[in-house]
Design a protein around this motif. Structure first.
Motif, PDB file in Angstrom:
ATOM      1  N   VAL A   1      38.044  31.689  35.689  1.00 50.32           N
ATOM      2  CA  VAL A   1      38.585  32.599  36.585  1.00 50.32           C
ATOM      3  C   VAL A   1      39.915  33.031  35.977  1.00 50.32           C
ATOM      4  O   VAL A   1      40.366  34.198  35.872  1.00 50.32           O
ATOM      5  N   GLN A   2      40.812  32.098  35.853  1.00 51.46           N
ATOM      6  CA  GLN A   2      42.190  32.413  35.569  1.00 51.46           C
ATOM      7  C   GLN A   2      42.251  33.030  34.259  1.00 51.46           C
ATOM      8  O   GLN A   2      42.939  34.059  34.277  1.00 51.46           O
ATOM      9  N   THR A   3      41.424  32.575  33.119  1.00 53.41           N
ATOM     10  CA  THR A   3      41.579  33.136  31.925  1.00 53.41           C
ATOM     11  C   THR A   3      40.806  34.747  31.996  1.00 53.41           C
ATOM     12  O   THR A   3      41.546  35.588  31.182  1.00 53.41           O
ATOM     13  N   ALA A   4      39.893  34.843  32.695  1.00 51.62           N
ATOM     14  CA  ALA A   4      39.224  36.176  32.810  1.00 51.62           C
ATOM     15  C   ALA A   4      39.952  37.172  33.410  1.00 51.62           C
ATOM     16  O   ALA A   4      40.323  38.108  33.102  1.00 51.62           O
ATOM     17  N   LEU A   5      40.976  36.530  34.555  1.00 51.18           N
ATOM     18  CA  LEU A   5      41.846  37.519  35.254  1.00 51.18           C
ATOM     19  C   LEU A   5      42.866  37.959  34.498  1.00 51.18           C
ATOM     20  O   LEU A   5      43.267  39.209  34.551  1.00 51.18           O
ATOM     21  N   ARG A   6      43.277  37.067  33.710  1.00 54.51           N
ATOM     22  CA  ARG A   6      44.610  37.319  32.581  1.00 54.51           C
ATOM     23  C   ARG A   6      43.913  38.624  31.556  1.00 54.51           C
ATOM     24  O   ARG A   6      44.827  39.322  31.459  1.00 54.51           O
TER      25      ARG A   6
ATOM     26  N   SER B   1      47.826  30.513  41.559  1.00 55.37           N
ATOM     27  CA  SER B   1      48.545  31.885  40.909  1.00 55.37           C
ATOM     28  C   SER B   1      49.270  31.452  39.695  1.00 55.37           C
ATOM     29  O   SER B   1      49.606  30.601  39.260  1.00 55.37           O
ATOM     30  N   GLN B   2      49.110  32.540  38.844  1.00 55.58           N
ATOM     31  CA  GLN B   2      49.478  32.632  37.706  1.00 55.58           C
ATOM     32  C   GLN B   2      50.212  33.956  37.214  1.00 55.58           C
ATOM     33  O   GLN B   2      49.944  34.711  37.711  1.00 55.58           O
ATOM     34  N   GLU B   3      50.990  33.793  36.089  1.00 54.81           N
ATOM     35  CA  GLU B   3      51.784  34.939  35.703  1.00 54.81           C
ATOM     36  C   GLU B   3      50.720  35.678  34.537  1.00 54.81           C
ATOM     37  O   GLU B   3      50.254  35.110  33.727  1.00 54.81           O
ATOM     38  N   VAL B   4      50.515  36.866  34.708  1.00 54.27           N
ATOM     39  CA  VAL B   4      49.781  37.936  34.016  1.00 54.27           C
ATOM     40  C   VAL B   4      50.704  38.954  33.363  1.00 54.27           C
ATOM     41  O   VAL B   4      51.393  39.474  34.211  1.00 54.27           O
ATOM     42  N   ILE B   5      50.405  39.326  32.062  1.00 53.58           N
ATOM     43  CA  ILE B   5      50.989  40.233  31.434  1.00 53.58           C
ATOM     44  C   ILE B   5      50.295  41.423  31.358  1.00 53.58           C
ATOM     45  O   ILE B   5      48.901  41.372  30.919  1.00 53.58           O
ATOM     46  N   THR B   6      50.651  42.705  32.221  1.00 51.19           N
ATOM     47  CA  THR B   6      49.878  43.998  32.166  1.00 51.19           C
ATOM     48  C   THR B   6      49.953  44.644  30.633  1.00 51.19           C
ATOM     49  O   THR B   6      50.812  44.082  29.680  1.00 51.19           O
TER      50      THR B   6
ATOM     51  N   LYS C   1      37.733  42.803  40.666  1.00 48.52           N
ATOM     52  CA  LYS C   1      36.630  41.703  41.220  1.00 48.52           C
ATOM     53  C   LYS C   1      35.278  42.150  40.582  1.00 48.52           C
ATOM     54  O   LYS C   1      35.035  40.938  40.218  1.00 48.52           O
ATOM     55  N   ALA C   2      35.072  43.432  40.507  1.00 48.45           N
ATOM     56  CA  ALA C   2      33.660  43.354  39.733  1.00 48.45           C
ATOM     57  C   ALA C   2      33.866  42.840  38.140  1.00 48.45           C
ATOM     58  O   ALA C   2      32.877  42.216  37.890  1.00 48.45           O
ATOM     59  N   LYS C   3      34.643  43.112  37.638  1.00 53.41           N
ATOM     60  CA  LYS C   3      35.036  42.827  36.275  1.00 53.41           C
ATOM     61  C   LYS C   3      35.001  41.431  36.078  1.00 53.41           C
ATOM     62  O   LYS C   3      34.344  40.787  35.230  1.00 53.41           O
ATOM     63  N   LEU C   4      35.626  40.713  36.835  1.00 53.18           N
ATOM     64  CA  LEU C   4      35.741  39.364  36.959  1.00 53.18           C
ATOM     65  C   LEU C   4      34.608  38.640  37.012  1.00 53.18           C
ATOM     66  O   LEU C   4      34.154  37.770  36.306  1.00 53.18           O
TER      67      LEU C   4
END
Lengths: 153, 281
Positions: free
Chosen positions: B114-119, B72-77, B138-141
């Motif tokens: 995956v982490q960077t793409a999710l971010r 798990s990681q912190e993501v800024i929207t 999910k699809a974009k990842l």
């Protein structure tokens, strides 16, 4: 020692050794002991017919074992069919035929669909060196990441 | 004797050599064969024979799906809110030789991808849409990672977002916002109630005053009527009035004496004069 062995090794010693080796195959992985056992049984039969010194027996046995493994690998195993491709993505996908539902004309990738899901998905992205119109049937030749490399049928 | 030793040694050599040359590959894995340090071939499940001493099997690769836990990681929207997201990815090694020679450690590599793409994907979404559109993420990842892992002969089967939660500070802020909103509503409701109550109370007072005024008029009318009637009935005669008043006066004094909080009662000695004094005559 040599004389003693020559005098005491009988044909049934080889038979027993062969059967023991074949039995041991059950407990050890690898399909090697079986061929050594088979060669030993062969040796026992041979010894019943013709007598020979122990060194010759061992040499024949070793040669026979290698020969059997070689024969097995060369002629019998290639004729064995692979029963399943489960757990093998490449083998499961290559050669499959599907139809194009989104053309790759003017784009890097198109979309294709298989009649039944393969690897848990029935729609895949594809790329090809030729431009393929919607509705055409294509055959999978390779996989690149999540994209299939196809050629028109 | 020498012959036997040589032959025995030869037999041992044969057994070891054949043992080294035969490779049983179990279903669900593939073995990479290097011939003198260079990639030579990939062994499929089943029995395979390699050249002993020359060929080596340095890598054994599973072709089953691998479950990769994405920490798990912190993501800024996009709207600067911090959310904590973790995922689980299912990968499958399609070309073992590419996976083995193309990247040092494909598990770490894909985890980081995956982490960077999710971010970056969540970074383009607002907080509310990120919290509600997992399928889109999910699809974009999958699409984003697809190109990067192509060189490694690895297929990303699925990637699932496990948790997508606002961070603790964000959660606190959201809770505070909700609490403040409720507090505001409560305050407004209370103020409205108080206003309503004050109005009703004033109405009540007004109504009561009106009725009091009316009652006073009625009482006054009644007193006037009573006085008129008494005046008519008595005329100039004084005594009966004195008697009646005196009686009432004494009754009132008696009642006073029976009450619990008045123990000392002063009775005027000259009762008729006292009554007269009351009447002012």
């Amino acid at each position: 020692m040599l004389e003693w062995l020559n005098a005491h090794i009988a044909y049934w010693h080889w038979l027993v050794l062969g059967l023991l080796l074949v039995t041991a195959e059950i407990f050890v992985s690898g399909f090697i002991l079986f061929w050594f056992g088979l060669a030993a049984v062969f040796m026992g039969v041979l010894l019943m017919l013709v007598g020979m010194p122990i060194t010759a027996q061992l040499l024949i046995w070793a040669g026979l074992s290698i020969g059997l493994v070689f024969l097995w690998q060369k002629f019998i195993k290639p004729n064995w069919k692979d029963r399943t491709t489960s757990g093998m993505a490449m083998e499961a996908l290559t050669g499959q035929v599907g139809s194009v539902i989104d053309s790759n004309i003017g784009k890097a990738r198109g979309r294709m669909r298989f009649p039944a899901p393969i690897l848990g998905e029935d729609e895949w992205m594809f790329m090809s060196t030729s431009e393929i119109a919607v509705g055409e049937r294509v055959k999978v030749t390779n996989i690149s990441g999540n994209t299939l490399v196809v050629s028109p049928l | 004797m020498e012959g036997l030793s040589v032959v025995l040694a030869l037999v041992v050599l044969v057994i070891i050599t054949v043992g080294m040359g035969v490779r049983i590959v179990p279903q669900g894995s593939k073995h990479i064969v290097q011939r003198l340090g260079k990639y030579h071939s990939t062994l499929n499940p089943g029995m395979n024979v390699i050249i002993p001493y020359v060929d080596q099997v340095p890598y054994k690769v599973t072709t089953k799906d691998i479950v990769l836990d994405i920490p798990s990681q912190e993501v800024i929207t996009q709207d600067n809110a911090t959310i904590i997201a973790n995922a689980v990815a299912y990968i499958n090694i399609v070309s073992p030789e590419k996976a083995v020679y193309g990247v040092e450690d494909y598990e770490i590599a894909i985890q980081n991808l995956v982490q960077t793409a999710l971010r970056s994907i969540v970074g383009e979404m607002s907080l509310d849409s990120a919290l509600s559109s997992r399928d889109l993420i999910k699809a974009k990842l999958k699409e984003a990672i697809s190109d990067d892992i192509a060189d490694w002969g690895i297929n990303l089967k699925t990637v699932e977002i496990q948790d997508i939660n606002p961070s603790t500070t964000m959660q606190k802020a959201m809770e505070e916002q909700a609490a403040a909103e409720r507090q505001r509503r409560a305050t407004v409701t209370r103020a409205e109630g108080e206003k309503q109550a004050a109005i009703l109370e004033a109405d009540g007072r007004l109504e009561a005053s009106k009725r009091d005024a009316k009652a006073q008029v009625v009482l006054a009318d009644a007193s006037r009527e009573a006085i008129e009637r008494v005046t008519q009935a008595i005329g100039d005669q004084e005594m009966p009035v004195m008697y009646l008043l005196g009686e009432r006066y004494i009754n009132a004094l008696e009642e006073l004496s029976t009450s619990a909080n008045a123990k000392n009662i002063l009775l005027p000695a000259d009762l008729p004069n006292a009554v007269k004094g009351l009447l002012n005559r």
